[in-house]
Enzyme design. Structure first.
Site, PDB file in Angstrom:
ATOM      1  CG  HIS A  75      -2.143  -0.841   1.015  1.00  0.00           C
ATOM      2  ND1 HIS A  75      -2.876  -1.344   2.053  1.00  0.00           N
ATOM      3  CD2 HIS A  75      -2.756  -1.250  -0.112  1.00  0.00           C
ATOM      4  CE1 HIS A  75      -3.884  -2.050   1.563  1.00  0.00           C
ATOM      5  NE2 HIS A  75      -3.829  -2.003   0.255  1.00  0.00           N
ATOM      6  CG  ASP A  96      -0.963   3.664   3.839  1.00  0.00           C
ATOM      7  OD1 ASP A  96      -0.826   2.708   3.064  1.00  0.00           O
ATOM      8  OD2 ASP A  96      -1.678   3.617   4.857  1.00  0.00           O
ATOM      9  CD  GLU A 108      -3.348  -2.229  11.661  1.00  0.00           C
ATOM     10  OE1 GLU A 108      -3.877  -1.115  11.574  1.00  0.00           O
ATOM     11  OE2 GLU A 108      -3.816  -3.248  11.138  1.00  0.00           O
ATOM     12  CG  HIS A 149      -1.217   2.617  10.536  1.00  0.00           C
ATOM     13  ND1 HIS A 149      -2.533   2.376  10.315  1.00  0.00           N
ATOM     14  CD2 HIS A 149      -0.675   2.769   9.319  1.00  0.00           C
ATOM     15  CE1 HIS A 149      -2.776   2.363   9.025  1.00  0.00           C
ATOM     16  NE2 HIS A 149      -1.667   2.610   8.387  1.00  0.00           N
TER      17      HIS A 149
END
EC number: 3.1.27.-
Lengths: 601, 976
Positions: free
Chosen positions: A70, A72, A203, A414
């Protein structure tokens, strides 16, 4: 005390541009190198000047690890490696390595070709960057250098997503990247063994959510699509190219198969086709069902799903179309939407979150008339459905992972600060471990208590074993005598004789002597005999000898008696023992200081 | 270097020297036992090094050893054992000892001492472990010898402290298998008590090893404890805490075993109270254990998860409060409580707004949660099943579904709660899971009533392309309760859709509607006008009678009408006509109705209309009476006897048709009586008084009769289930009579003695085997043919064939009818081919030389072991016949005594000029040897096959089981 330092450059109390610096055992590691979707300026990328003001990053970083593809999590990678400058190894899993450049290229195209930005990385830079990538396999321990080793674990989330276990000596850190504890239609659940890391960096996107069963949502989704198809309607599903799209494809494909449906399903071409190709290849990374059935048939070789052509949108009869982008703000999905919006038989299903201002967001909020460019309006008569399929672990999932890995400390990234705060409290309460949630640029420091490995000579160990009981009791520590030799960065525990031999030293005897004054009216020899009998009665199980030369030996301790010059009643006892017998010697001296019991003959 | 060489030379020499030394006792032994042991010994002596010896031993292990020479072999092995220096050879010897002590007929108590004494000198840990294993085998072979057992336990105690994990493992295993169940071995262990440190209790000794450093030993310790429990020792409750701690062990096998241990304890002490740590509260032990095991459903290892999920299902004593937690995950979103989709669906339904379009933010979180009350790692059972059902591995999901089923069956309220979750599982990606959850829902369906929205999701599965799934769902619908008339309508609609999409489901759908109708008559009633599309004023067109959908509707309505007489008033004329037609053609689906003004129909139905227990009783009585009447016939020539038999057979056949419960018994009796009748006719004929050449024609009929009797007896024996040995004896008896008849006829027609002698001997053998098989039944056979024969047996076996035939003839004619006693339950094996139907006029075309796959779908009833007995026969027009064995996987078992065969047979033939019909039918294969004493087929260590009695001539054959179905096929010549 050694320390592990963790500094988020991005994703600290925030979602987006994940980039976390870890220094552990003298090594510096960068975990992920992402971009932020929300910004179009410098804030888009992590602030690499934190590491060094000018010059290249190579000498400051030992390695870079990318958890999944991804943007990000990997969007800033070419910028960092080519524009800022980094030549060291970049680690990522095979699927990530395959898919990442496609996304980066797409990202570059949009930014440079569409928005016309300059000073952005080029295609060549992406290629150069990818040359530095070292691929990882699951559960494979990769030695970055002599001390630093990394190991990847399955993380679910998207194809090729991995958690990494980073280890230097006995210190270790686990970084989860994004992960999912509940399996979905194409991926399995994250798994890690009880590696007990010093820090678990997790995360926490859904830190305050406990999600409902996935099956309900799936069933709902399928039912909606099925009903609409039966009515003869057309179904539009706007998606982003990778990840969820594949899950939904599998879901619909198997449903079509099961229910024997005939209506066509289309997938808008482009990016997706390339990506699907990789999904087909990396079967080992998918879930049990797909892995088991691929011998008969690869589930990603869709039977019912075909490539979409612009002209198909006007075809009569029911159909399902997956189209990009996911928020209906531009591109093919919007074109199709405009064509179909007028018919109440049709349906649009939004499978994800929509940013404010997009058409997706408007129709989800129930707007019935949309203003289009050119002052025209569009009546929205079709049904609008919302169906969220998220692939992040929820609060329970995070706790489950903690229970699996049993870390000594916890660090959250995150996610939003408020939500983290809640989870932090919960973690501290349930597991009674420290939990950190540093903001960007803030450093969390954890002191570790590393164990130092020492080689022990087998002979010594066997000798000690022979002294004690037959089995080492794991619960009780045992003292043993030996010599610790530190030589050339290695530690060795050997017996003292061997140590002397190795170091070429002579053995020195160390003896303690002490005098004890005793009031005893008997003659010297009598006193000695009295002492002998006394000791004999007190110390059972020791060898006590009365030697003819006027001494008493207790093991190796020598006791002599002499009368003092001035007072014959005061006897002076001379005790002498070597330092190995310190325990017994000091016991004897205190015993004799108390005097002899009167009842002795 | 030189010294080293010298040493080696010396070593070699020493081995060479050993050989003559070993040979001396060998000779002695060979004299006494000229068997395998000697051969082994020579082999072992020949071995110059350990590799050779190992090879010999391995070869030796492949051959069996007879029981009497085992001891000799053991001695030789032990002798060699003491000399052997190589560990691997000693290990092999030790394992051989264990293997040998398993030999049947050998009592290993004589080698216990030797085995124990070898333990003392053994240095190698591996060998030690193997020796202990041998002792374990010996110990299990000698369960009744307490002294051996005590000694073995002592040995185990002694070696428990070994440093090698394998030895500790085996010791624990030994303790688990042999440890004293009844009493702590107080007295016996006090003698060597010093070394034991005064520990007397097996359990506490074993539980000490729960904390061993090696996970394998920990596992072995738990397993040993479980073994003790299995053997009946009551496990102490103190262990519970330790077992719970082991649930968080690092190793999966330990955790898995610990789950079992906790479960065992929770079953033993469900009601005792345990404290909750870090609080003052206390809960029942079974609840605590339930919570802990629920926790294991989210374990890291899937093996443990499966184990945990399975175990949960059997903890029925758990309190409902805990049980319901397993389905509750306490959803929240951004710290606000959220309702589950299930709850929302329920609410939507309750508010009367069913199937509204889903709104954005419809699942918006509601009230704010207090952060302190949210418990993320729920103490206990929270959401265990939610996790289990969502698991990645389907093994876990299946285990969870099964556990849900078990728990729900015992708790109606839980059944209600888990309904939603089970329905969700209908959507699983693995078919096995879907099927299992449908079955489970069926099993718990008596506890639940489906809401409309739930029914809707259930019915969605009707479109599944898998036939198994659809049929399972039909089965489920048969047992389902629904709440409203809309539900009935919905179900009917979906079923009709199903019928339309998959016409092959016809029978299954009709059956489903039959039950649906008879279950919910009041709900069907308001729907009737709509269903039959009648109108108060206008006549509507008469629907097509051949439409399966219309038949389906009628089946629903008629079954509902059975218990709802007011419904009949709503029928239109043609409905009554259709009723009459369907009642006749589909009598198993359409119940008898009391139709007003239709006396004739009523009258006809009266026989079986009241199919209550009373009519069965009377039918049974009738059956018994008929049999009694028949039994009065003593003499074959009695006037009217033959007529009586004829009538009785006819009566019985009709009875079987009318009373399905007694069909098996009636058929059985009728067939038996027919055999008797045939025999009677054959014997009654005048031919016996005539000269042989004059009655050739009669001979032919009699021969045919004998043949037919034989066939019928095989049918009697193998087609009916529930026969007792008495009936089997009766059947065999009549078969013997038929054979005697055959013999007589052979004697009369054929000239020449040689074949006659052979057949006489064969007959006598059969008489003997009859006597052997039915020794216990002989008292019941008094005054019968066999009885008389056996009396004459000494004479028969010595006399000449001609004389024998004469004797047979007289006995046969003199012997009376053997009375048949009916068994309790008797069922006739039946098979019906549903597919192909044989109605198609379109030939199936295929190219010659290639194959055509023909789908066969058949139901089988009352057949034991259909996998081995059912065959498919294909008969081509040219007389070729193929018998095909269906795969075992093609048989399904939808219910007790019912099987379903769904298979494909491959047809192929050379080219035909025009299409023609082939016949397909099912056969039941039988073999008479299978019913007689099963021959010992296993030849393990005792290879004494030649000593067995010669196998009796096994008669194998097939009985046609179903009506043949004609299939039109056309093999086309291949085009080139």
């Amino acid at each position: 005390m050694p320390e592990i330092k963790v500094t988020p450059l991005g994703a600290g109390q925030d979602v987006g541009r994940s980039c976390i610096l870890v220094s552990i055992g003298g090594k510096n590691i960068m975990l992920d190198c992402g971009m932020h979707m929300g910004y179009n300026d410098d804030r888009r990328f992590p602030d690499f000047s934190y590491i060094t003001q000018n010059g290249r990053l190579t000498e400051f970083l030992d390695c870079v690890i990318i958890s999944h593809f991804h943007l990000d999590h990997c969007g800033a990678l070419p910028y960092m490696s080519e524009m800022v400058g980094y030549d060291g190894p970049i680690y990522m899993t095979h699927p990530t390595k395959a898919i990442c450049p496609i996304l980066l290229e797409d990202f570059r195209k949009i930014t440079v070709d569409k928005k016309g930005e300059t000073n952005f990385f080029t295609s060549q830079m992406i290629k150069d960057c990818m040359k530095k990538v070292v691929p990882l396999n699951l559960h494979q321990t990769v030695q970055v250098d002599d001390e630093l080793e990394i190991k990847a674990y399955y993380a679910g989330h998207v194809l090729g997503a991995a958690m990494v276990h980073i280890k230097v000596g006995s210190e270790s850190v686990v970084y989860t990247g994004d992960y999912n504890m509940t399996p979905d239609r194409h991926l399995g659940a994250a798994w890690i063994d009880k590696c007990r890391p010093d820090i678990l960096i997790s995360e926490s996107t859904y830190a305050t959510t406990i999600r409902d069963s996935k099956r309900c949502r799936e069933r709902d989704f399928l039912k909606k699509v099925h009903e609409s198809i039966e009515r003869g309607g057309k179904v539009l599903i706007p998606v982003f190219a990778l990840g969820r799209a594949q899950e939904l494809c599998i879901l619909l494909e198997t449903f079509w198969e099961r229910m024997n449906l005939k209506a066509p399903i289309y997938f808008s071409t482009g990016l997706t086709e390339k990506a699907n190709h990789y999904y087909k290849l990396f079967i080992t990374w998918t879930n049990q069902k797909i892995r088991k059935t691929f011998v008969q048939r690869n589930m990603f070789e869709f039977k019912h799903i075909k490539a979409f052509d612009r002209s198909y949108a006007d075809n009569p009869g029911p159909m399902v179309v997956f189209a990009t982008p996911g928020m209906l703000h531009a591109g093919q999905s919007l074109q199709i939407f405009k064509k179909w919006a007028g018919n109440e038989k049709n349906m649009v299903i939004m499978p994800g979150y929509c940013v404010q201002g997009t058409i997706g967001h408007k129709i989800l909020n129930g707007q019935k008339k949309l203003e289009m460019e050119g002052r025209s309006t569009l009546d929205v008569k079709l049904q609008v459905e919302y169906m969220s399929f998220s692939a992040h672990a929820d609060a329970k999932g995070i706790m489950q992972l903690i229970r699996m890995a049993e870390p000594r400390n916890m660090l959250l990234v995150h996610g939003e600060a408020v939500k983290m705060e809640f989870l932090k409290g919960k973690i501290e309460q349930e597991f009674s471990i420290d939990c950190y949630m540093p903001a960007n640029g803030e450093t969390a420091t954890v002191t570790t208590n590393p164990s130092v490995p020492v080689d022990i000579s087998l002979n010594l160990l066997k000798r000690e074993m022979a002294l004690g009981g037959p089995l080492p009791d794991p619960k009780k520590p045992r003292t043993m005598h030996g010599t610790l030799i530190m030589k050339e960065n290695s530690l060795k525990l050997v017996s003292s004789e061997q140590a002397l031999k190795e170091l070429g030293l002579n053995e020195h005897q160390l003896r303690f002597t002490c005098r004890v004054q005793l009031q005893d009216p008997h003659s010297d020899t009598d006193t000695l005999h009295r002492i002998y009998t006394h000791l004999k009665s007190v110390l059972k199980g020791y060898t006590i000898q009365h030697l003819p030369d006027g001494t008493v030996m207790v093991e190796s301790i020598v006791i002599k008696v002499s009368s003092s010059a001035e007072d014959t009643d005061t006897k002076v006892l001379l005790l002498s023992w070597s330092y190995q017998d310190e325990d017994l010697g000091s016991f004897l001296s205190t015993l004799l200081k108390k005097g002899l019991p009167s009842g002795l003959c | 270097m030189a010294a080293h060489l010298k040493k080696r030379v010396y070593e070699e020499f020493s081995k060479v020297v050993q050989i003559p030394h070993e040979e001396a006792p060998a000779k002695k032994l060979r004299l006494s036992k000229p068997s395998k042991s000697a051969a082994l010994h020579i082999d072992l002596c020949k071995a110059t090094n350990s590799t050779d010896a190992l090879q010999y031993l391995l070869q030796f292990a492949r051959k069996p050893v007879e029981a009497e020479s085992v001891e000799g072999v053991v001695r030789i092995l032990l002798e060699h054992y003491y000399k052997e220096t190589d560990n691997s050879v000693r290990l092999k010897i030790a394992s051989l000892l264990g293997l040998l002590s398993k030999t049947q007929g050998f009592s290993p108590d004589c080698i216990v001492d030797d085995a124990i004494s070898t333990l003392g000198n053994e240095k190698s840990h591996q060998v030690l472990a193997q020796l202990l294993d041998t002792l374990l085998v010996i110990g299990t072979q000698l369960p009744e010898s307490p002294t051996v057992r005590l000694r073995l336990i002592e040995v185990a105690y002694k070696h428990l402290s070994d440093t090698y994990f394998g030895v500790r493992n085996k010791c624990l295993q030994l303790l688990g298998c042999l440890g004293m169940v009844d009493a702590p071995l107080a007295k016996d262990s006090e003698a060597p008590g010093t070394s034991l440190g005064g520990v007397k209790d097996v359990q506490s000794i074993i539980s000490n090893y729960f904390g061993d450093q090696d996970p394998r030993v920990r596992t072995a310790a738990i397993k040993a404890m479980l073994q003790l429990h299995e053997r009946g020792m009551k496990t102490h409750q103190i262990i519970y805490d330790q077992a719970c701690r082991l649930l968080s062990d690092d190793y999966e096998q330990v955790r898995s075993a610990a789950v079992q241990m906790v479960w065992v304890l929770s079953q033993l002490y469900p009601e005792s109270i345990v404290p909750i740590p870090s609080s003052n509260e206390e809960i029942r032990l079974v609840d605590d254990a339930f919570g802990k095991i629920s926790h294991m459903v989210s374990d890291g290892s899937w093996m443990v998860r499966v184990q945990a999920a399975k175990t949960l299902g059997s903890m029925l004593q758990v309190s409902p409060h805990f049980l319901e937690q397993t389905l509750d995950k306490k959803l929240m979103s951004d710290l606000r409580r959220k309702r589950t989709a299930h709850e929302r669906a329920k609410e939507l339904f309750a508010s009367g707004e069913f199937s509204s379009g889903r709104k954005w933010a419809d699942d918006a979180p509601k009230e704010k949660l207090d952060t302190n009350t949210v418990n993320l790692i729920a103490s206990g059972a929270c959401g265990a099943f939610v996790h289990g059902l969502e698991d990645e591995m389907f093994e876990v999901r299946i285990a969870a579904v099964e556990a849900l089923c078990q728990l729900a069956r015992s708790s109606p309220s839980f059944a209600e709660k888990c309904l939603d979750f089970l329905v969700d599982m209908f959507n699983d990606e693995i078919e096995e899971v879907r099927l299992q959850s449908i079955h489970v829902l069926r099993e718990i369906s008596m506890h639940i009533t489906l809401r409309e929205d739930q029914l809707d999701t259930v019915l969605a599965v009707l479109e599944d392309s898998s036939r198994d799934i659809r049929e399972a769902l039909h089965e489920l619908l048969c047992y389902t309760n629904v709440s409203t008339k809309e539900c009935i309508q919905l179900a009917l609609l979906e079923l009709l859709k199903n019928l339309n999409k998959y016409p092959t489901d016809r029978n299954s759908v009709w059956k489903c509607l039959k039950f649906l109708g008879s279950r919910h008559p009041t709900l069907v009633l308001p729907l009737v006008p709509e269903l039959l599309s009648t109108h108060p004023y206008f006549d509507t067109p008469e629907p097509d009678m051949d439409d399966p959908a219309y038949i389906a509707v009628l089946v629903l309505v008629f079954n509902a009408a059975k218990s709802c007489p007011t419904m009949l008033a709503l029928f239109s004329d043609h409905t009554f006509r259709h009723y009459a037609y369907l009642r006749d053609s589909l009598s198993h689906l359409v119940p008898p109705l009391r139709l007003p003004g239709r006396k004739q129909v009523y009258g006809l139905d009266s026989v079986d209309s009241g199919s209550g227990s009373g009519s069965v009783e009377s039918a049974h009585l009738f059956l018994q009476q008929s049999l009694n009447r028949v039994s009065t016939i003593q003499n074959l020539e009695a006037p009217g006897a033959q007529d009586l038999l004829d009538f009785t057979i006819r009566d019985l056949q009709r009875l079987g048709e009318l009373q399905t419960e007694l069909a098996g018994a009636a058929d059985f009796c009728a067939t038996y009586l027919r055999c008797q009748l045939l025999l009677m006719k054959a014997l009654q004929d005048k031919l016996w008084n005539m000269a042989v050449p004059l009655c050739l024609k009669q001979n032919v009929t009699a021969t045919a009769a004998a043949q037919q009797i034989l066939e019928e007896t095989y049918k009697l024996e193998f087609l009916y289930s529930g026969l007792e040995s008495r009936q089997v004896a009766t059947i065999h008896h009549i078969r013997l009579q038929a054979k005697a008849l055959q013999l007589i006829l052979t004697a009369r027609t054929r000239q020449g003695l040689d074949p006659l002698i052979g057949s006489c001997e064969k007959f006598l053998q059969e008489v003997e085997s009859f006597q052997r098989l039915f020794l216990t039944e002989l008292p019941h056979l008094q005054d019968s043919f066999v009885d008389k024969l056996l009396e004459l047996m000494p004479r028969l076996s010595s006399c000449k064939p001609v004389e024998l035939v004469k004797i047979l003839q007289t006995t046969l004619r003199q012997s009376g009818l053997l009375q048949l006693k009916l068994p309790e339950q008797i069922h006739r094996a039946t098979a019906t081919i549903i597919e192909p139907t044989g109605e198609s006029d379109n030939p199936l075309r295929f190219t010659t030389g290639l194959v055509l796959a023909l789908d066969i779908d058949a139901t089988l009833e009352h057949i034991q072991d259909p996998q081995n007995t059912i065959k498919v026969q294909v008969l081509y027009p040219d007389g070729q016949s193929h018998v095909i064995h269906p795969k075992p996987g093609d048989f399904r078992k939808p219910g007790p005594d019912r099987h379903r065969l769904i298979t494909q047979v491959y047809l192929s033939h050379s080219a035909w000029t025009e299409p023609s019909q082939i016949e397909v039918r099912l056969l039941l294969a039988y073999s008479s040897s299978s019913t007689s004493l099963s021959s010992p087929s296993k030849l393990g260590w005792s290879d004494s096959i030649d000593s067995l009695p010669p196998p009796e001539a096994a008669v194998e054959g097939t009985i046609p089981l179903s009506k043949p179905v004609k299939v039109y096929i056309m093999p086309k010549p291949a085009r080139r």
